[in-house]
Design a protein around this motif. Structure first.
Motif, PDB file in Angstrom:
ATOM      1  N   LEU A 157      36.949  40.804  35.439  1.00 29.87           N
ATOM      2  CA  LEU A 157      37.161  39.534  36.138  1.00 29.87           C
ATOM      3  C   LEU A 157      37.822  39.769  37.484  1.00 29.87           C
ATOM      4  O   LEU A 157      37.422  39.171  38.510  1.00 29.87           O
ATOM      5  N   GLU A 158      38.856  40.614  37.491  1.00 36.22           N
ATOM      6  CA  GLU A 158      39.560  40.882  38.751  1.00 36.22           C
ATOM      7  C   GLU A 158      38.632  41.549  39.774  1.00 36.22           C
ATOM      8  O   GLU A 158      38.707  41.247  40.982  1.00 36.22           O
ATOM      9  N   ASP A 159      37.777  42.447  39.304  1.00 35.04           N
ATOM     10  CA  ASP A 159      36.837  43.110  40.206  1.00 35.04           C
ATOM     11  C   ASP A 159      35.857  42.104  40.802  1.00 35.04           C
ATOM     12  O   ASP A 159      35.578  42.130  42.011  1.00 35.04           O
ATOM     13  N   TYR A 160      35.335  41.202  39.939  1.00 32.52           N
ATOM     14  CA  TYR A 160      34.392  40.193  40.425  1.00 32.52           C
ATOM     15  C   TYR A 160      35.062  39.283  41.451  1.00 32.52           C
ATOM     16  O   TYR A 160      34.487  38.971  42.513  1.00 32.52           O
ATOM     17  N   ILE A 161      36.307  38.864  41.147  1.00 35.96           N
ATOM     18  CA  ILE A 161      37.025  37.952  42.051  1.00 35.96           C
ATOM     19  C   ILE A 161      37.276  38.617  43.400  1.00 35.96           C
ATOM     20  O   ILE A 161      37.075  38.011  44.465  1.00 35.96           O
ATOM     21  N   SER A 162      37.696  39.874  43.392  1.00 36.56           N
ATOM     22  CA  SER A 162      38.006  40.566  44.648  1.00 36.56           C
ATOM     23  C   SER A 162      36.761  40.776  45.501  1.00 36.56           C
ATOM     24  O   SER A 162      36.838  40.776  46.735  1.00 36.56           O
ATOM     25  N   ARG A 163      35.608  40.947  44.857  1.00 39.74           N
ATOM     26  CA  ARG A 163      34.382  41.203  45.615  1.00 39.74           C
ATOM     27  C   ARG A 163      33.696  39.932  46.077  1.00 39.74           C
ATOM     28  O   ARG A 163      32.905  39.967  47.034  1.00 39.74           O
TER      29      ARG A 163
END
Length: 511
Positions: A269-275
Protein backbone atom coordinates in the motif's frame (compact mmCIF):
# COMPACT_ATOMS: atom_id res chain seq x y z
CA UNK A 1 -17.07 -23.08 39.43
CA UNK A 2 -14.59 -20.29 39.99
CA UNK A 3 -12.65 -20.51 43.25
CA UNK A 4 -10.58 -17.40 42.54
CA UNK A 5 -11.13 -14.47 40.17
CA UNK A 6 -8.38 -11.95 39.47
CA UNK A 7 -9.59 -8.98 37.44
CA UNK A 8 -7.77 -6.00 35.91
CA UNK A 9 -4.50 -6.60 37.74
CA UNK A 10 -1.81 -3.96 37.27
CA UNK A 11 1.34 -3.64 39.34
CA UNK A 12 4.70 -1.90 39.07
CA UNK A 13 7.72 -2.45 41.30
CA UNK A 14 10.58 0.05 41.29
CA UNK A 15 9.65 1.31 37.85
CA UNK A 16 9.24 -2.16 36.31
CA UNK A 17 5.74 -3.02 35.05
CA UNK A 18 5.03 -6.61 36.09
CA UNK A 19 1.36 -6.84 35.01
CA UNK A 20 -0.83 -4.52 32.99
CA UNK A 21 -4.62 -4.94 33.14
CA UNK A 22 -4.49 -8.74 33.51
CA UNK A 23 -7.27 -11.16 34.46
CA UNK A 24 -7.53 -14.90 35.07
CA UNK A 25 -9.44 -17.38 37.23
CA UNK A 26 -8.82 -20.60 39.12
CA UNK A 27 -11.59 -23.15 38.76
CA UNK A 28 -12.59 -26.05 40.96
CA UNK A 29 -10.19 -29.03 40.63
CA UNK A 30 -7.70 -27.05 38.58
CA UNK A 31 -4.04 -27.87 39.18
CA UNK A 32 -2.43 -24.70 37.90
CA UNK A 33 1.24 -24.07 37.11
CA UNK A 34 2.50 -20.50 37.30
CA UNK A 35 5.44 -19.93 34.93
CA UNK A 36 7.51 -17.13 33.45
CA UNK A 37 11.11 -16.13 33.07
CA UNK A 38 13.17 -14.94 36.02
CA UNK A 39 12.01 -11.55 37.28
CA UNK A 40 8.60 -11.53 35.59
CA UNK A 41 6.77 -11.49 38.95
CA UNK A 42 5.71 -15.06 39.74
CA UNK A 43 6.27 -14.88 43.50
CA UNK A 44 4.83 -11.35 43.60
CA UNK A 45 1.66 -12.63 41.93
CA UNK A 46 1.44 -15.44 44.47
CA UNK A 47 1.80 -12.90 47.28
CA UNK A 48 -0.86 -10.66 45.74
CA UNK A 49 -3.50 -13.40 45.57
CA UNK A 50 -2.52 -14.42 49.11
CA UNK A 51 -3.07 -10.82 50.32
CA UNK A 52 0.59 -10.32 51.26
CA UNK A 53 1.26 -7.64 48.65
CA UNK A 54 -1.14 -4.84 47.68
CA UNK A 55 -1.21 -4.33 43.90
CA UNK A 56 -1.57 -0.96 42.22
CA UNK A 57 -4.94 -2.01 40.83
CA UNK A 58 -6.87 -5.28 41.03
CA UNK A 59 -10.10 -6.95 42.05
CA UNK A 60 -9.49 -10.28 43.78
CA UNK A 61 -12.42 -12.46 44.77
CA UNK A 62 -12.14 -15.82 46.54
CA UNK A 63 -15.13 -18.10 46.89
CA UNK A 64 -16.51 -17.78 50.42
CA UNK A 65 -15.55 -20.31 53.04
CA UNK A 66 -12.43 -21.63 51.30
CA UNK A 67 -9.51 -22.87 53.36
CA UNK A 68 -6.35 -21.59 51.68
CA UNK A 69 -2.88 -22.93 52.45
CA UNK A 70 0.27 -21.03 51.48
CA UNK A 71 3.78 -22.50 51.45
CA UNK A 72 6.03 -19.91 53.04
CA UNK A 73 9.48 -21.50 53.27
CA UNK A 74 10.83 -18.48 55.14
CA UNK A 75 8.11 -18.25 57.78
CA UNK A 76 9.16 -17.61 61.35
CA UNK A 77 8.23 -20.71 63.32
CA UNK A 78 8.61 -21.89 66.89
CA UNK A 79 11.94 -23.72 67.01
CA UNK A 80 11.97 -25.18 70.51
CA UNK A 81 9.47 -27.94 69.72
CA UNK A 82 10.04 -31.26 68.00
CA UNK A 83 9.27 -31.85 64.36
CA UNK A 84 6.48 -34.26 65.31
CA UNK A 85 4.80 -31.79 67.69
CA UNK A 86 5.05 -29.08 65.05
CA UNK A 87 3.32 -31.34 62.53
CA UNK A 88 0.61 -32.11 65.08
CA UNK A 89 -0.30 -28.42 65.01
CA UNK A 90 -1.94 -29.09 61.63
CA UNK A 91 -4.70 -30.77 63.67
CA UNK A 92 -4.83 -28.37 66.60
CA UNK A 93 -8.59 -27.95 66.18
CA UNK A 94 -9.08 -31.69 66.70
CA UNK A 95 -6.83 -31.75 69.75
CA UNK A 96 -8.95 -28.94 71.17
CA UNK A 97 -12.04 -31.09 70.65
CA UNK A 98 -10.28 -33.98 72.42
CA UNK A 99 -9.47 -31.67 75.34
CA UNK A 100 -13.11 -30.61 75.59
CA UNK A 101 -14.18 -34.25 75.52
CA UNK A 102 -11.70 -35.21 78.25
CA UNK A 103 -12.92 -32.29 80.37
CA UNK A 104 -16.50 -33.55 80.08
CA UNK A 105 -15.37 -37.08 80.97
CA UNK A 106 -13.62 -35.70 84.06
CA UNK A 107 -16.75 -33.88 85.16
CA UNK A 108 -19.04 -36.88 84.69
CA UNK A 109 -20.97 -38.25 87.63
CA UNK A 110 -23.34 -41.18 87.97
CA UNK A 111 -26.01 -39.22 86.17
CA UNK A 112 -25.38 -36.78 83.34
CA UNK A 113 -27.73 -34.35 81.67
CA UNK A 114 -28.99 -34.87 78.16
CA UNK A 115 -27.11 -31.74 77.10
CA UNK A 116 -23.75 -33.11 78.32
CA UNK A 117 -24.48 -36.51 76.78
CA UNK A 118 -25.24 -34.83 73.44
CA UNK A 119 -21.96 -32.88 73.59
CA UNK A 120 -19.99 -36.03 74.36
CA UNK A 121 -21.60 -37.87 71.46
CA UNK A 122 -20.99 -34.92 69.10
CA UNK A 123 -17.33 -34.63 70.09
CA UNK A 124 -16.81 -38.39 69.81
CA UNK A 125 -18.32 -38.48 66.32
CA UNK A 126 -16.28 -35.47 65.21
CA UNK A 127 -13.06 -37.14 66.29
CA UNK A 128 -14.02 -40.52 64.87
CA UNK A 129 -15.12 -39.31 61.44
CA UNK A 130 -12.16 -36.93 61.07
CA UNK A 131 -9.69 -39.80 61.48
CA UNK A 132 -8.36 -38.37 64.74
CA UNK A 133 -7.41 -41.75 66.15
CA UNK A 134 -5.19 -42.45 63.12
CA UNK A 135 -3.48 -39.05 63.13
CA UNK A 136 -0.08 -40.34 64.18
CA UNK A 137 -0.02 -42.74 61.22
CA UNK A 138 -1.19 -39.94 58.90
CA UNK A 139 1.56 -37.61 60.13
CA UNK A 140 4.24 -40.28 59.74
CA UNK A 141 3.00 -41.13 56.23
CA UNK A 142 3.46 -37.54 55.00
CA UNK A 143 6.71 -37.13 56.96
CA UNK A 144 8.08 -40.32 55.43
CA UNK A 145 7.07 -39.30 51.91
CA UNK A 146 9.01 -36.04 52.20
CA UNK A 147 12.05 -37.63 53.86
CA UNK A 148 11.42 -36.11 57.29
CA UNK A 149 11.36 -39.42 59.15
CA UNK A 150 14.95 -39.96 58.03
CA UNK A 151 15.89 -36.68 59.74
CA UNK A 152 14.26 -37.81 62.99
CA UNK A 153 10.80 -36.55 64.01
CA UNK A 154 11.93 -36.14 67.62
CA UNK A 155 14.53 -33.53 66.63
CA UNK A 156 13.81 -29.93 67.55
CA UNK A 157 13.29 -27.49 64.71
CA UNK A 158 16.27 -25.51 66.02
CA UNK A 159 18.51 -28.52 65.32
CA UNK A 160 17.80 -28.88 61.60
CA UNK A 161 18.91 -26.95 58.51
CA UNK A 162 16.91 -24.31 56.66
CA UNK A 163 16.21 -26.74 53.82
CA UNK A 164 14.97 -29.37 56.27
CA UNK A 165 12.71 -26.81 57.97
CA UNK A 166 11.26 -25.96 54.55
CA UNK A 167 10.33 -29.64 54.12
CA UNK A 168 8.70 -29.70 57.56
CA UNK A 169 6.67 -26.57 56.74
CA UNK A 170 5.53 -28.21 53.48
CA UNK A 171 4.54 -31.39 55.37
CA UNK A 172 2.42 -29.40 57.84
CA UNK A 173 0.71 -27.58 54.97
CA UNK A 174 -0.17 -30.86 53.24
CA UNK A 175 -1.49 -32.29 56.52
CA UNK A 176 -3.77 -29.27 56.94
CA UNK A 177 -5.50 -30.35 53.70
CA UNK A 178 -6.70 -26.91 52.49
CA UNK A 179 -9.19 -26.41 49.65
CA UNK A 180 -6.57 -24.45 47.70
CA UNK A 181 -2.80 -24.88 47.96
CA UNK A 182 -0.44 -22.04 46.99
CA UNK A 183 3.02 -23.56 46.48
CA UNK A 184 6.10 -21.50 45.65
CA UNK A 185 8.99 -23.77 44.57
CA UNK A 186 7.99 -26.79 46.72
CA UNK A 187 10.72 -29.01 45.19
CA UNK A 188 13.68 -26.74 45.97
CA UNK A 189 14.75 -28.74 49.01
CA UNK A 190 13.56 -32.17 47.90
CA UNK A 191 15.61 -34.93 46.29
CA UNK A 192 14.48 -37.08 43.38
CA UNK A 193 12.70 -39.73 45.48
CA UNK A 194 10.71 -37.21 47.49
CA UNK A 195 9.86 -35.10 44.44
CA UNK A 196 8.39 -38.29 42.97
CA UNK A 197 6.30 -38.78 46.12
CA UNK A 198 5.07 -35.17 45.99
CA UNK A 199 4.16 -35.60 42.31
CA UNK A 200 1.94 -38.56 43.15
CA UNK A 201 0.40 -36.69 46.09
CA UNK A 202 -0.48 -33.61 44.02
CA UNK A 203 -1.76 -35.60 41.05
CA UNK A 204 -4.37 -37.13 43.37
CA UNK A 205 -5.04 -33.97 45.38
CA UNK A 206 -8.77 -33.44 45.80
CA UNK A 207 -8.55 -29.64 45.91
CA UNK A 208 -7.12 -27.00 43.62
CA UNK A 209 -3.62 -25.58 43.68
CA UNK A 210 -1.33 -23.02 42.10
CA UNK A 211 2.33 -24.02 41.98
CA UNK A 212 5.47 -22.17 40.93
CA UNK A 213 8.32 -24.43 39.89
CA UNK A 214 11.34 -24.35 37.61
CA UNK A 215 11.31 -28.16 37.57
CA UNK A 216 9.39 -28.55 34.33
CA UNK A 217 9.18 -32.34 34.49
CA UNK A 218 7.47 -31.90 37.86
CA UNK A 219 5.08 -29.28 36.45
CA UNK A 220 4.32 -31.46 33.47
CA UNK A 221 3.11 -34.30 35.67
CA UNK A 222 1.04 -32.40 38.25
CA UNK A 223 -0.70 -29.62 36.28
CA UNK A 224 -3.78 -29.48 34.07
CA UNK A 225 -3.53 -25.76 33.24
CA UNK A 226 -0.80 -23.12 33.08
CA UNK A 227 -0.74 -19.35 33.52
CA UNK A 228 2.23 -17.70 31.82
CA UNK A 229 3.60 -14.25 32.70
CA UNK A 230 5.29 -12.61 29.73
CA UNK A 231 5.68 -8.99 28.63
CA UNK A 232 3.50 -7.77 31.56
CA UNK A 233 0.61 -9.98 30.45
CA UNK A 234 -0.86 -13.12 32.05
CA UNK A 235 -2.26 -15.75 29.72
CA UNK A 236 -3.96 -19.00 30.71
CA UNK A 237 -3.51 -22.27 28.80
CA UNK A 238 -5.37 -25.56 29.21
CA UNK A 239 -3.21 -28.67 29.59
CA UNK A 240 0.06 -29.63 31.25
CA UNK A 241 3.43 -27.94 30.74
CA UNK A 242 4.31 -29.77 27.51
CA UNK A 243 0.92 -28.91 26.00
CA UNK A 244 1.33 -25.28 27.12
CA UNK A 245 4.73 -25.03 25.42
CA UNK A 246 3.35 -26.53 22.22
CA UNK A 247 0.40 -24.10 22.19
CA UNK A 248 2.66 -21.16 23.02
CA UNK A 249 5.00 -21.98 20.13
CA UNK A 250 2.04 -22.41 17.78
CA UNK A 251 0.62 -19.05 18.88
CA UNK A 252 3.99 -17.40 18.31
CA UNK A 253 4.25 -18.91 14.82
CA UNK A 254 0.69 -17.86 13.97
CA UNK A 255 1.32 -14.34 15.24
CA UNK A 256 4.58 -14.08 13.28
CA UNK A 257 2.85 -15.26 10.10
CA UNK A 258 0.02 -12.75 10.63
CA UNK A 259 2.50 -9.97 11.38
CA UNK A 260 4.61 -10.78 8.30
CA UNK A 261 1.52 -10.90 6.06
CA UNK A 262 0.34 -7.55 7.42
CA UNK A 263 3.78 -6.00 6.88
CA UNK A 264 3.74 -7.14 3.23
CA UNK A 265 0.28 -5.61 2.79
CA UNK A 266 1.40 -2.34 4.37
CA UNK A 267 4.52 -2.24 2.21
CA UNK A 268 2.45 -2.74 -0.99
CA UNK A 269 0.00 0.00 0.00
CA UNK A 270 2.76 2.43 0.93
CA UNK A 271 4.59 1.71 -2.33
CA UNK A 272 1.43 2.29 -4.38
CA UNK A 273 0.67 5.54 -2.51
CA UNK A 274 4.21 6.91 -2.96
CA UNK A 275 4.20 6.16 -6.69
CA UNK A 276 0.70 7.34 -7.51
CA UNK A 277 -0.37 10.15 -5.16
CA UNK A 278 1.28 12.87 -7.29
CA UNK A 279 -0.35 11.76 -10.58
CA UNK A 280 -3.71 13.28 -11.37
CA UNK A 281 -4.92 10.13 -13.08
CA UNK A 282 -4.17 7.89 -10.09
CA UNK A 283 -4.44 10.35 -7.17
CA UNK A 284 -7.97 9.19 -6.26
CA UNK A 285 -6.85 5.55 -6.18
CA UNK A 286 -3.88 6.54 -4.01
CA UNK A 287 -6.23 8.31 -1.59
CA UNK A 288 -8.36 5.18 -1.44
CA UNK A 289 -5.26 3.11 -0.63
CA UNK A 290 -4.33 5.65 2.07
CA UNK A 291 -7.74 5.24 3.71
CA UNK A 292 -7.29 1.48 3.53
CA UNK A 293 -3.86 1.84 5.17
CA UNK A 294 -5.22 4.12 7.90
CA UNK A 295 -7.85 1.53 8.85
CA UNK A 296 -5.26 -1.20 9.52
CA UNK A 297 -4.74 -1.97 13.19
CA UNK A 298 -0.96 -2.34 12.96
CA UNK A 299 0.45 -5.26 14.93
CA UNK A 300 3.65 -4.68 16.92
CA UNK A 301 6.57 -6.98 16.08
CA UNK A 302 6.76 -10.17 18.15
CA UNK A 303 8.70 -9.65 21.37
CA UNK A 304 11.39 -12.04 22.49
CA UNK A 305 13.13 -12.20 25.84
CA UNK A 306 16.91 -12.28 25.55
CA UNK A 307 18.75 -15.35 26.84
CA UNK A 308 21.62 -14.90 29.27
CA UNK A 309 25.14 -15.47 27.98
CA UNK A 310 26.97 -17.19 30.80
CA UNK A 311 30.62 -17.68 29.88
CA UNK A 312 32.45 -20.09 32.19
CA UNK A 313 36.10 -20.41 31.22
CA UNK A 314 38.44 -22.77 33.07
CA UNK A 315 41.99 -21.79 33.93
CA UNK A 316 44.71 -24.33 33.11
CA UNK A 317 43.29 -27.68 34.25
CA UNK A 318 45.65 -29.62 36.58
CA UNK A 319 46.89 -33.09 35.69
CA UNK A 320 46.60 -36.34 37.64
CA UNK A 321 44.64 -36.62 40.87
CA UNK A 322 42.85 -33.39 41.77
CA UNK A 323 41.05 -34.29 45.01
CA UNK A 324 41.41 -37.13 47.50
CA UNK A 325 38.83 -37.51 50.28
CA UNK A 326 39.78 -40.17 52.81
CA UNK A 327 37.60 -41.42 55.68
CA UNK A 328 36.05 -37.95 55.95
CA UNK A 329 33.49 -37.37 58.70
CA UNK A 330 31.25 -34.36 58.23
CA UNK A 331 28.69 -32.67 60.44
CA UNK A 332 28.40 -30.25 63.30
CA UNK A 333 27.99 -31.97 66.66
CA UNK A 334 27.97 -35.51 65.29
CA UNK A 335 28.69 -37.12 61.89
CA UNK A 336 25.92 -36.94 59.31
CA UNK A 337 27.45 -39.68 57.15
CA UNK A 338 29.71 -42.68 57.61
CA UNK A 339 33.35 -42.20 56.62
CA UNK A 340 33.29 -40.74 53.10
CA UNK A 341 35.89 -41.61 50.47
CA UNK A 342 36.27 -40.12 47.01
CA UNK A 343 39.03 -39.59 44.44
CA UNK A 344 38.66 -37.22 41.50
CA UNK A 345 41.03 -37.23 38.56
CA UNK A 346 41.72 -34.37 36.16
CA UNK A 347 38.71 -33.52 33.97
CA UNK A 348 36.21 -35.64 35.93
CA UNK A 349 32.68 -34.33 36.44
CA UNK A 350 30.53 -36.01 39.08
CA UNK A 351 27.11 -35.51 40.63
CA UNK A 352 26.46 -36.36 44.28
CA UNK A 353 22.97 -37.68 44.94
CA UNK A 354 21.15 -38.78 48.07
CA UNK A 355 18.24 -37.79 50.27
CA UNK A 356 18.00 -34.15 51.30
CA UNK A 357 19.26 -33.68 54.82
CA UNK A 358 21.75 -36.49 54.46
CA UNK A 359 24.69 -34.08 54.32
CA UNK A 360 25.44 -33.19 50.69
CA UNK A 361 25.61 -29.43 51.32
CA UNK A 362 27.58 -30.01 54.53
CA UNK A 363 30.05 -32.11 52.53
CA UNK A 364 30.48 -29.27 50.03
CA UNK A 365 31.00 -26.69 52.79
CA UNK A 366 33.54 -28.96 54.45
CA UNK A 367 35.76 -29.54 51.42
CA UNK A 368 35.81 -25.81 50.57
CA UNK A 369 36.89 -25.07 54.15
CA UNK A 370 33.78 -23.26 55.40
CA UNK A 371 33.29 -25.74 58.28
CA UNK A 372 35.82 -28.10 59.89
CA UNK A 373 35.68 -31.85 59.39
CA UNK A 374 34.97 -34.12 62.37
CA UNK A 375 37.52 -36.67 61.22
CA UNK A 376 39.43 -37.99 58.23
CA UNK A 377 40.99 -35.78 55.60
CA UNK A 378 40.68 -34.18 52.17
CA UNK A 379 43.54 -32.99 49.99
CA UNK A 380 43.45 -30.81 46.90
CA UNK A 381 45.97 -30.99 44.08
CA UNK A 382 48.61 -28.24 44.04
CA UNK A 383 47.27 -26.38 41.01
CA UNK A 384 43.59 -26.64 41.90
CA UNK A 385 41.61 -23.39 41.89
CA UNK A 386 38.09 -23.72 43.31
CA UNK A 387 34.88 -21.78 42.59
CA UNK A 388 31.97 -22.62 44.92
CA UNK A 389 28.26 -22.03 44.25
CA UNK A 390 26.27 -22.24 47.49
CA UNK A 391 22.57 -23.02 47.10
CA UNK A 392 21.34 -20.59 49.77
CA UNK A 393 20.82 -17.02 48.60
CA UNK A 394 22.98 -15.49 51.31
CA UNK A 395 24.75 -12.16 50.83
CA UNK A 396 27.22 -10.22 52.94
CA UNK A 397 24.80 -7.28 52.91
CA UNK A 398 21.26 -7.51 51.50
CA UNK A 399 21.25 -3.77 50.76
CA UNK A 400 24.14 -4.04 48.30
CA UNK A 401 23.31 -3.89 44.60
CA UNK A 402 24.52 -6.51 42.09
CA UNK A 403 26.92 -3.86 40.80
CA UNK A 404 28.39 -3.30 44.27
CA UNK A 405 28.61 -7.05 44.98
CA UNK A 406 30.64 -7.64 41.82
CA UNK A 407 32.81 -4.54 42.26
CA UNK A 408 33.62 -5.55 45.86
CA UNK A 409 34.52 -9.09 44.80
CA UNK A 410 36.50 -8.02 41.71
CA UNK A 411 37.94 -4.52 42.28
CA UNK A 412 40.26 -4.95 39.30
CA UNK A 413 37.38 -4.34 36.87
CA UNK A 414 36.13 -0.86 35.94
CA UNK A 415 32.46 0.14 36.08
CA UNK A 416 31.78 -0.46 32.40
CA UNK A 417 33.28 -3.95 32.47
CA UNK A 418 31.23 -4.90 35.55
CA UNK A 419 28.03 -3.70 33.88
CA UNK A 420 28.94 -5.71 30.76
CA UNK A 421 29.41 -8.93 32.75
CA UNK A 422 26.16 -8.41 34.66
CA UNK A 423 24.31 -7.71 31.41
CA UNK A 424 25.63 -10.98 29.98
CA UNK A 425 23.90 -12.71 32.89
CA UNK A 426 20.63 -10.84 32.29
CA UNK A 427 21.15 -8.21 35.02
CA UNK A 428 20.83 -5.07 32.92
CA UNK A 429 20.30 -1.35 33.41
CA UNK A 430 18.42 -0.36 36.57
CA UNK A 431 18.31 -3.98 37.74
CA UNK A 432 22.06 -3.85 38.39
CA UNK A 433 21.57 -0.93 40.78
CA UNK A 434 18.72 -2.35 42.90
CA UNK A 435 19.27 -3.88 46.33
CA UNK A 436 19.94 -7.58 45.91
CA UNK A 437 17.03 -8.33 48.29
CA UNK A 438 14.62 -6.80 45.75
CA UNK A 439 15.66 -9.20 43.01
CA UNK A 440 13.85 -12.46 42.36
CA UNK A 441 15.44 -15.78 43.28
CA UNK A 442 16.35 -16.37 39.63
CA UNK A 443 17.91 -12.92 39.27
CA UNK A 444 19.95 -13.43 42.45
CA UNK A 445 21.12 -16.78 41.09
CA UNK A 446 22.28 -15.04 37.89
CA UNK A 447 24.38 -12.66 40.02
CA UNK A 448 25.97 -15.70 41.67
CA UNK A 449 26.70 -17.17 38.23
CA UNK A 450 28.30 -13.85 37.27
CA UNK A 451 30.65 -14.32 40.23
CA UNK A 452 31.46 -17.83 38.93
CA UNK A 453 32.24 -16.37 35.51
CA UNK A 454 34.79 -13.94 36.97
CA UNK A 455 36.40 -16.34 39.44
CA UNK A 456 39.63 -17.91 38.18
CA UNK A 457 39.01 -21.61 38.65
CA UNK A 458 39.52 -25.05 37.20
CA UNK A 459 37.27 -26.88 39.68
CA UNK A 460 33.59 -26.00 40.11
CA UNK A 461 31.62 -27.05 43.20
CA UNK A 462 27.94 -26.39 42.49
CA UNK A 463 25.23 -26.97 45.10
CA UNK A 464 21.78 -26.97 43.43
CA UNK A 465 22.60 -24.17 40.94
CA UNK A 466 19.28 -24.53 39.06
CA UNK A 467 16.88 -24.07 41.98
CA UNK A 468 15.61 -20.67 40.81
CA UNK A 469 16.54 -20.64 37.13
CA UNK A 470 14.11 -20.49 34.21
CA UNK A 471 14.32 -22.86 31.26
CA UNK A 472 16.52 -20.65 29.07
CA UNK A 473 19.00 -20.00 31.87
CA UNK A 474 19.19 -23.71 32.72
CA UNK A 475 19.90 -24.63 29.12
CA UNK A 476 22.65 -22.03 28.78
CA UNK A 477 24.22 -23.11 32.08
CA UNK A 478 24.04 -26.78 31.12
CA UNK A 479 25.86 -26.16 27.84
CA UNK A 480 28.55 -24.18 29.66
CA UNK A 481 29.10 -27.04 32.12
CA UNK A 482 29.29 -29.56 29.26
CA UNK A 483 31.99 -27.40 27.64
CA UNK A 484 33.85 -26.79 30.94
CA UNK A 485 37.41 -28.13 30.70
CA UNK A 486 38.05 -28.54 34.43
CA UNK A 487 36.51 -30.73 37.14
CA UNK A 488 32.98 -30.44 38.57
CA UNK A 489 31.27 -31.67 41.71
CA UNK A 490 27.56 -31.04 41.24
CA UNK A 491 24.71 -31.48 43.71
CA UNK A 492 21.40 -31.50 41.83
CA UNK A 493 18.00 -33.14 42.16
CA UNK A 494 17.27 -32.53 38.45
CA UNK A 495 18.31 -35.61 36.54
CA UNK A 496 17.46 -34.02 33.20
CA UNK A 497 19.84 -31.17 33.99
CA UNK A 498 22.90 -33.22 34.89
CA UNK A 499 22.42 -35.83 32.16
CA UNK A 500 25.14 -35.18 29.61
CA UNK A 501 27.27 -33.13 32.02
CA UNK A 502 28.62 -35.66 34.49
CA UNK A 503 30.70 -38.79 34.04
CA UNK A 504 29.75 -40.45 37.32
CA UNK A 505 27.06 -40.47 39.99
CA UNK A 506 28.22 -40.76 43.62
CA UNK A 507 25.48 -41.61 46.08
CA UNK A 508 25.73 -40.29 49.64
CA UNK A 509 24.15 -42.76 52.06
CA UNK A 510 23.94 -43.26 55.80
CA UNK A 511 24.50 -46.99 55.33
Amino acid sequence: MSLLEVKNLSHTINGKVLYKNCSFELLKNEHMGLVGQNGTGKTTLMNIINDRVSPDACEIQWQRGLKIGYLDQHAEIEKDISIFNFLKKAFSHLYEVEQKLNTLYGEMSDSISDDVADKIERYQNQLMYSGFYDLEATILKIASGLGIVAIGVDKKLSEISGGQRAKVILAKLLLEDPDVLLLDEPTNFLDKEHISWLKDFLKEYHGAFIVISHDFDFLNQVTNCIIDIEFSQIKKYTGNFDQFMQLKMQNRETYQQTYSSQQRTIAKLEDYISRNSARASTARMAQSRQKQLDRIDVLPPAQTLPKPHFNLVSTNPPNGTVLVISKLLIGYDSPLLPEFNLKIEAGEKIVISGFNGIGKSTLMKTIVGQIPQLGGSYEWGNKTQIAYFEQDLNWEDNTWTPFKIISKAFPEYDDGTIRKFLAQCGIKGKLAMKSISLLSGGEQTRVKICILMLTKANFLILDEPTNHLDADSKQVLKQQLINWQGCIILVSHEEKFYEGIVDKIVRASKK
